[in-house]
Design a protein around this motif. Structure first.
Motif, mmCIF file in Angstrom:
data_model
loop_
_atom_site.group_PDB
_atom_site.id
_atom_site.type_symbol
_atom_site.label_atom_id
_atom_site.label_comp_id
_atom_site.label_asym_id
_atom_site.label_seq_id
_atom_site.Cartn_x
_atom_site.Cartn_y
_atom_site.Cartn_z
ATOM 1 N N ASP A 60 0.481 -1.159 -0.425
ATOM 2 C CA ASP A 60 0.141 0.119 -0.007
ATOM 3 C C ASP A 60 1.466 1.386 -0.231
ATOM 4 O OD1 ASP A 60 -2.445 1.208 2.309
ATOM 5 O OD2 ASP A 60 -2.109 2.117 -0.051
ATOM 6 N N ARG A 197 1.904 13.592 10.954
ATOM 7 C CA ARG A 197 1.124 13.303 10.191
ATOM 8 C C ARG A 197 0.312 11.855 10.752
ATOM 9 N NH1 ARG A 197 -1.179 9.449 6.583
ATOM 10 N NH2 ARG A 197 -3.164 10.334 5.474
ATOM 11 N N ASP A 199 -2.091 8.533 10.243
ATOM 12 C CA ASP A 199 -2.611 8.051 9.606
ATOM 13 C C ASP A 199 -3.739 6.704 10.270
ATOM 14 O OD1 ASP A 199 -2.600 6.440 6.607
ATOM 15 O OD2 ASP A 199 -2.347 4.953 8.160
ATOM 16 N N ASP A 329 -4.296 10.865 -1.474
ATOM 17 C CA ASP A 329 -5.318 9.665 -0.986
ATOM 18 C C ASP A 329 -6.643 10.149 -2.331
ATOM 19 O OD1 ASP A 329 -5.258 8.708 2.206
ATOM 20 O OD2 ASP A 329 -4.499 7.812 0.667
HETATM 21 O O1 TEU Z 1 -6.304 6.378 4.646
HETATM 22 C C1 TEU Z 1 -6.725 6.480 5.875
HETATM 23 C C2 TEU Z 1 -8.406 6.069 5.190
HETATM 24 O O2 TEU Z 1 -9.117 6.674 5.524
HETATM 25 C C3 TEU Z 1 -8.683 5.810 3.786
HETATM 26 O O3 TEU Z 1 -9.917 5.855 3.667
HETATM 27 C C4 TEU Z 1 -8.039 6.022 2.587
HETATM 28 O O4 TEU Z 1 -9.035 7.469 2.441
HETATM 29 C C5 TEU Z 1 -8.511 5.017 1.259
HETATM 30 O O5 TEU Z 1 -7.661 4.183 2.303
HETATM 31 C C6 TEU Z 1 -7.905 6.066 0.413
HETATM 32 O O6 TEU Z 1 -8.902 5.145 -1.199
HETATM 33 C C7 TEU Z 1 -5.175 6.017 5.184
HETATM 34 C C8 TEU Z 1 -3.238 6.831 4.171
HETATM 35 O O7 TEU Z 1 -3.901 8.549 3.979
HETATM 36 C C9 TEU Z 1 -3.923 5.496 2.838
HETATM 37 O O8 TEU Z 1 -3.331 6.292 1.723
HETATM 38 C C10 TEU Z 1 -3.732 4.186 2.970
HETATM 39 O O9 TEU Z 1 -4.090 3.591 2.261
HETATM 40 C C11 TEU Z 1 -4.415 3.982 4.560
HETATM 41 O O10 TEU Z 1 -4.372 4.848 5.631
HETATM 42 C C12 TEU Z 1 -3.626 2.939 5.023
HETATM 43 O O11 TEU Z 1 -2.177 3.154 5.572
#
Ligand code: TEU
Ligand code: CA
Length: 556
Positions: A60, A197, A199, A329
């Motif tokens: 990911d 930040r 996550d 994202d």
């Molecule tokens: O995203 C967390 C999240 O809330 C997800 O809804 C994200 O917006 C979605 O996977 C987008 O399709 C964080 C990170 O910003 C994301 O890049 C990672 O994939 C995810 O956590 C897992 O670590």
């Protein structure tokens, strides 16, 4: 709201894998960031957030960490990281890293030990449950599709992953896990990070015991987010983490919080909250449906305006909100929030004005300052992102044609934001001398930093002016009360709000359409502070003539 060092700052998100490659392997690296620190200073930003660069199998894109204490060799070495921190400090740039602790990688040592002995010490670092009647423990669906439960070979047990199966959730109920996490956070803060930040942190509290929720799809699954409304006690973990790590270091923390309850806001970002700020995702989640992207409602300019103001009014003076137009994202904001066919430098500057002048801390995502746009997809093989590939199949399963499915993911995919940074018009946009890991947007010959830095009418130059205005000592105390100008509130495609301070009132106004219009101003104008046109036609009768997508900031 108490003033902290990060108030009035502007932040910038770097997605290292796509920022700048210096060794020809097609992957951005730390040396590429070090060599561009002066670029950040020229833009005028103060805080740099690096998406994950820890050891990772990249299931990911690095949000699956296999070693929290080392830099993945694809990005460079710990010496490079130390040099980046030192060079940033020389330039008064604050560096944040991405704290990914809702889960780790299935290639992390902890998880490898857990799979050897699911009932042992490390098995308790994760959520391992027995199946029910040969089925998974509950019907939650992963953010990336499919069940959140992965079978453990040779047992009737499963492990939980809210995201990809290569991202097993860490069991925050286990104090040993929390201690491991706090130790790691402090280790990085002691190295000189300004903060993190954070996550997916809202997911760390699960509803236990695990139970089914009413299915929202024909496959019998329910979006895992549905459990968030019943998960009680996340704040206990967050405050413990803040007490043990962030607070003693006066660290800056930006929480990636979705689905928060309004009454929790003071606990998240209040003066004594666990985070310094959290992101406004209102515009991001607008029109969402648990059925999938094919079922989403696309956002209009009036929706965008309402989402921004709903956040401003909800947050009010509770704490610091961080405003984003895009991130790693999301698709490119100018391709999402500007009506199709109207995407020009002028409308990009208008969108930037509307977002950047809001109350809060702006996070600019790499390339946003150039007006980088969505790339579009000719076929699914051009896509790297697991979330996008899942949504493509969801759309096909829902009966969309191949072309319809490609158009849907072209609009929403986060791969749009992950195409290599467009430095100049040379091969691969100057991002790499090798084969880029992801296709470069073919428009790089028209949209690139070399063309824009130093050109007075470029999008980049406009962002410089916006950032300078936000920091201008004369106006930086102006804070928006989040109120539209009352009689403009219902005007279609018109966004207007005040920034008020002790001695000044600014009016920020944007004509969110191609057609020009005449608007009555609420008071006489002392001066025009920013304008994405050469002039602002303000008449003696107290009206202003706004051209298509004209944005003006004026002092009243
Ligand atoms: O995203 C967390 C999240 O809330 C997800 O809804 C994200 O917006 C979605 O996977 C987008 O399709 C964080 C990170 O910003 C994301 O890049 C990672 O994939 C995810 O956590 C897992 O670590
Ligand atoms: Ca590289």
């Amino acid at each position: 709201m108490k003033k902290k060092w990060w108030h009035e700052k502007v932040a910038y998100q770097v997605y290292p894998k796509s920022f700048r490659d210096t060794n020809g392997d097609g992957i951005g690296d730390l040396r590429g960031i070090i060599e561009k620190l002066d670029y950040f200073k020229e833009l005028g930003v103060d805080i740099i957030w690096l998406s994950p660069i820890f050891c990772s199998p990249m299931a990911d894109q690095g949000y699956d960490i296999s070693d929290y204490y080392n830099i993945d060799p694809m990005f460079g070495t710990m010496e490079d990281m130390d040099e980046l921190l030192a060079e940033a400090k020389k330039r008064d740039l604050h560096v944040l890293m991405d704290l990914v602790v809702n889960h780790c990688s299935d290639e992390h040592e902890w998880f490898k030990q857990a799979m050897k002995d699911p009932d042992g010490k490390y098995g308790k670092y994760f959520y391992i449950e027995e199946g029910k009647d040969g089925k998974v423990p509950c019907n939650w669906r992963s953010y990336f599709g499919g069940s959140v439960w992965e079978p453990i070979p040779g047992t009737n047990k499963y492990y939980l992953h809210m995201f990809h199966k290569k991202q097993p959730d860490l069991n925050w109920e286990n104090e040993e896990v929390r201690e491991e996490i706090y130790k790691m956070i402090n280790w990085w803060l002691d190295k000189g990070l300004s903060g993190f930040r954070i996550d997916a942190i809202i997911n760390i509290k699960k509803v236990l015991p695990f139970r089914d929720y009413p299915a929202d799809r024909d496959d019998g699954t329910a979006a895992c987010t549905v459990m968030l409304k019943d998960a009680v006690g996340v704040m206990d973990f967050l405050n413990e983490m803040a007490d043990r790590t962030f607070r003693p270091h006066n660290a800056f923390t930006a929480g990636e919080v979705f689905n928060e309850k309004k009454e929790e806001l003071p606990d998240f970002i209040g003066d004594d909250g666990c985070f310094s700020t959290m992101f406004d995702f209102n515009e991001t989640v607008f029109g969402e449906s648990d059925r999938g992207w094919y079922d989403f409602t696309r956002i209009t300019p009036d929706d965008y305006k309402r989402c921004c103001f709903e956040t401003q009014e909800r947050i009010d003076d509770v704490g610091l909100i961080s405003n984003v137009i895009e991130n790693h994202d999301e698709p490119r904001g100018v391709s999402r929030y500007i009506p199709e066919g109207d995407c020009t430098d002028t409308s990009k500057k208008m969108l930037a004005t509307m977002s950047m002048m809001l109350k809060g801390l702006p996070f600019i995502y790499q390339g946003q300052e150039l007006g980088m746009e969505n790339i579009g997809f000719n076929n699914i093989d051009e896509v790297d992102d697991i979330a996008t590939i899942d949504q493509y199949h969801v759309a096909l399963d829902a009966g969309c044609s191949e072309r319809e499915a490609l158009d849907i993911i072209a609009y929403y995919s986060r791969d749009n934001a992950r195409t290599p940074f467009q430095w100049d018009e040379s091969d691969n946009a100057g991002f790499t001398s090798g084969k880029p890991w992801l296709r470069v947007n073919p428009n790089y010959t028209k949209i690139n930093a070399k063309d824009q830095v130093g050109r007075a009418d470029s999008v980049f130059a406009y962002y410089q002016k916006l950032i300078a205005l936000r920091k201008n000592p004369e106006y930086k105390e102006t804070i928006i009360y989040g109120k539209l100008v009352p009689y403009m509130e219902d005007e279609k495609n018109l966004m207007a709000y005040y920034r008020k301070g002790e001695n000044q009132t600014l009016l920020v106004i944007g004509n969110y359409q191609n057609e020009s219009r005449v608007v009555k101003l609420p008071a006489s104008v002392k001066s025009v502070l920013l304008n994405n046109y050469d002039d602002a036609a303000i008449s003696s009768d107290g009206t202003i003539h706004l051209e298509g997508y004209q944005a003006v900031v004026m002092e009243l």
